[in-house]
Write an enzyme that holds these catalytic residues in place. Sequence first.
Site, PDB file in Angstrom:
ATOM      1  N   HIS A 168      -7.833  -5.140  -1.598  1.00 38.55           N
ATOM      2  CA  HIS A 168      -6.621  -4.653  -0.951  1.00 38.55           C
ATOM      3  C   HIS A 168      -5.990  -5.666   0.000  1.00 38.55           C
ATOM      4  O   HIS A 168      -4.777  -5.763   0.092  1.00 38.55           O
ATOM      5  CB  HIS A 168      -6.962  -3.375  -0.181  1.00 38.55           C
ATOM      6  CG  HIS A 168      -5.780  -2.504   0.102  1.00 38.55           C
ATOM      7  ND1 HIS A 168      -5.003  -1.945  -0.883  1.00 38.55           N
ATOM      8  CD2 HIS A 168      -5.247  -2.068   1.270  1.00 38.55           C
ATOM      9  CE1 HIS A 168      -4.046  -1.203  -0.339  1.00 38.55           C
ATOM     10  NE2 HIS A 168      -4.168  -1.282   0.970  1.00 38.55           N
ATOM     11  N   SER A 191       0.849  -1.183   0.000  1.00 36.27           N
ATOM     12  CA  SER A 191       0.000   0.000   0.000  1.00 36.27           C
ATOM     13  C   SER A 191       0.894   1.245   0.000  1.00 36.27           C
ATOM     14  O   SER A 191       1.674   1.448  -0.919  1.00 36.27           O
ATOM     15  CB  SER A 191      -0.949  -0.038   1.194  1.00 36.27           C
ATOM     16  OG  SER A 191      -2.002   0.867   1.031  1.00 36.27           O
ATOM     17  N   ASP A 224      -9.519  -3.788  -5.663  1.00 39.01           N
ATOM     18  CA  ASP A 224      -8.922  -3.004  -4.585  1.00 39.01           C
ATOM     19  C   ASP A 224      -9.563  -1.620  -4.513  1.00 39.01           C
ATOM     20  O   ASP A 224      -9.617  -0.898  -5.511  1.00 39.01           O
ATOM     21  CB  ASP A 224      -7.414  -2.875  -4.831  1.00 39.01           C
ATOM     22  CG  ASP A 224      -6.645  -2.431  -3.599  1.00 39.01           C
ATOM     23  OD1 ASP A 224      -7.218  -1.703  -2.776  1.00 39.01           O
ATOM     24  OD2 ASP A 224      -5.482  -2.825  -3.467  1.00 39.01           O
TER      25      ASP A 224
END
Length: 743
Positions: free
Chosen positions: A715, A595, A680
Site C-alpha cells: 500500500h 486509497s 497491498d
Amino acid sequence: MEVDVMCNTFAYVFCLELVLLTAITAMDKKFTYILLMSTIVTSCTQTNVSRTPYEWPDAVAPVADVKPHIRALHGDTVMDNYYWLNDYFKKGADSTAVVAYLQAENEYTDTMMKATEPLQAKLFDEMKGRIKEQDESVPYFKNGYYYYTRTEEGKQYYKYCRKKGSLEAAEEVLLDVDALAAGHPYYAAGGFNISPDNKLLAYGVDTVSRRQYTIHVKNLETGELLTDAIPATSGGSVWANDNRTLFYTKNNPSTLLTEKIMRHTLGTDSREDATVYHETDNTNYIGVGKAKSGKFIYIYSGGTLSSETRYLEADNPLGAFKVFQPRMKDVLYNVTALEDRFLIVTNQNATNFKLMECPLDQTGVANWKEVIPHREDVLLEDVDEFKDFLVVSERKDGLTQLAIRNLKDGSAHYLDFGEEAYTAYPSTNPEYETTTLRYGYTSLTTPSSTYDYDMHTREKTLLKQQEVVGGYQVADYVTERLYARAEDGTQVPISLVYKKGFKKDGSAPLLLYGYGSYGATMDPTFSSSRLSLLDRGFVYAIAHIRGGQEMGRQWYEDGKMMKKENTFTDFIACGQFLTEQQYTAPEHLYAMGGSAGGLLMGAVANMAPLLWHGIVAQVPFVDVVNTMLDETIPLTTNEYDEWGNPNEKAAYDYMKSYSPYENVEAKDYPNILVTTGLHDSQVQYFEPAKWVAKLRAMKTGNNVLLLKTEMDFGHGGASGRFDYLKEVALEYAFLLALEGITE
C-alpha cells in the site's frame, strides 16, 4: 481501505492518499462551456515554461480476458467480467494469468512513458538532491537517555541511536536498519519500544509490505538478538514494569484484522502466549498502549461509532484488565491518566467532543465530570498530559490550534502560529515530569519545523527546520486559503500554493489533491518533492472535503455512509470553482488521490469527466460493493461503519450508485494513471486492475489509460527514503507529459 497512519517517527511521507460525452448531462454542459471559454482565454496568455505536445506511442494496450461471474443479491443481478483477477489473492486457478496480465500492463505503461524516462530521471535526481542525505532527527529525552535517528549519505534507511544523560555522551547504535534491510526489496522496522530498565529493545519488522510484523527483542547491553520472535502482529508492543512481559496486538493471518491482545513472557515460545483480550466484534480495531506516567497499560477497542477501554496497573502484568466503561451505543471515548485522576475525551452528547474527568477508582460514566464543555465551533481532538500541564489539540475553522492549560492554577492560553494555512501538532513528548512541550509546525511554504515550548515562560525555541538542499526561499512561494460553494451551499475550504509570478488567467496547470474519508484531515504541509511541480508552473491545491474532519466532527458525519456522495460533489465543486476563478482551466486541471482518495478519483471521473484533463489514482479503492461483500478480504468488516454493510439492501443500493467500478460507462474519460502494489493489504491489487480492465473495454476517445503495479510492494510503495521518489517521478512525468512540459 483504511486511512494510512504511520506511527514510526522516521516514516516517510508518501503520497498518500485524474472530450465530450455522447449524451451530455446538464452538469457536463456547464463544464463544456467552461472548457470552451478557457480555451479562448488561454490561447492568448503566456507561460514561463516551454511546452511541446507529448507524442504518445501508438502501442496496443493489453486486453483482459472476459470471464463472466454473476453476483446476485437483493434481487439485483450483476455480471462481473473481471472477477477472475482476484485469483492471485485467492490462490485460484488463474493466479498465473493474473500476474501475466499485470506484467503486460506494466510493459504497456513503460512503452507509453518511454520518452519521459529522461525527465523521470531528472525529476528523481532533483527531488533526491533536495534531501539532506546525512542528517539527524531532533533528539528527545526519555528515562535518562536521548533518542534519535540519523541517516548516512547514499543509504536508504537509518540508524536508531541513543546517548545516556547528555548529548555529549558516547553514541549507542540500537538498530542499524540500513544493515538489516540489505537484500530485501522491502523492509520496514517500527514500533521501537525500550524496556523500563533501558536494557531491552522490542521492535517489529515487515519484509513483505502487508503490514504483518514480526516482533523481535534485542539485548542492548550485549547486542544479542533474543530467541523471542512473535509473528503476525501489528508491530507495536508495550512493556510491563517487570521488564520481562510484553503485551502486543495479534492479527488474524487471513483478514489481517486486529483480533487479540496477547501477553508474552521473555524466553517462552510465542505460541504459548496468553490471550488477555479477544475482540469478538469484527467491525472494531483494537490496540494496546501505556500511560505516559508508566502507571497503566490500556487496551483500546473501537470503530467509528463506539469504543471501549480496559486498563491494568503496569506493575501487575499477570492481573486482569478492568473495563473502564462498557461500550455505549454511538459513543467514543479515549482515556488519559494523570497522577490523581483519569481524563476522558468523549463525544457523548457532544458532536465535537468534550473533556471529562473521573477518580482513578471510579471510572464509570456516572462518575464523569466536565472539564472542557462541548463547543459547536471547536473540535476537541486530543490531549497530551504532563505533571503540571495539559496540552489540548483543537481544530477551529479548519485549522489546528494548541491550548496550554496549567493544572495548578487553571490558567490557559493558545500558541500563536501567525500563518493563514498551516499544520501544528504535539510531537514526541514521552516525559511526564517536564514543563517543555515539543511540537511540530509546517505549512505549504514552511518546511517541517520542530520547536520546544516552555509552558511556564511561554518562550519557544526552534530546534530544527527541514533543510532543503540546494536552497529554498519561502518568499518565492505564495499560499492561499479559499472556499468553494458545494451543491448544497456548504463552503468547502481549499488550501493552495504556487510560485510567485503565477498569473490567474486560466493558463496554469493545477493539481487538486483530495481524500475525504475516515475523518482524516488533509492538513497543509510542506513537500520538497512538490517544488518540482511548482517550479514548472503548477499550482498545488488541497480540497478539504467532507468525509474528513477539517471543519469538525459533523464534517466527517456528512461525508460517510449514506452521505458519501457529498465527498465527491465537494471535490467537483472545488475543481469547478478553481476554473471559474481562473486559477486553471479544465484542459490544465488534474486530480490526485490515494486509497479511499482513489475511490474519490474514480467517482469524480465517472461523475464529471469533462472537468479533468488528467487523474492520478494511487492504490484506489474502486470496487466498493464487491470488496465490502467479501469478509475474507483484509479489513472489510472494520469498514462497515464507514461505508455501510452491503448485505443490507439500502447500503447495497447506495454503494452501487457511486462505486467507480460499478459505474464505468461508454464515454470519454480523462487521461488516467493508476498505481497499485501486488502485496497491498489495504486495497488489494485486483480493485484497480479490474477497474482498468473495465475502463479499457468501455471507454471511448483516445485519452491515455495506464496501470502500474509494483510487484514487490504494498500500500505504501517502496520502503527506502529514496526509492519511493521513483514512483513520484513517474506520476509527475505523467502530469508534465499531459502539459507538454519536457524539461
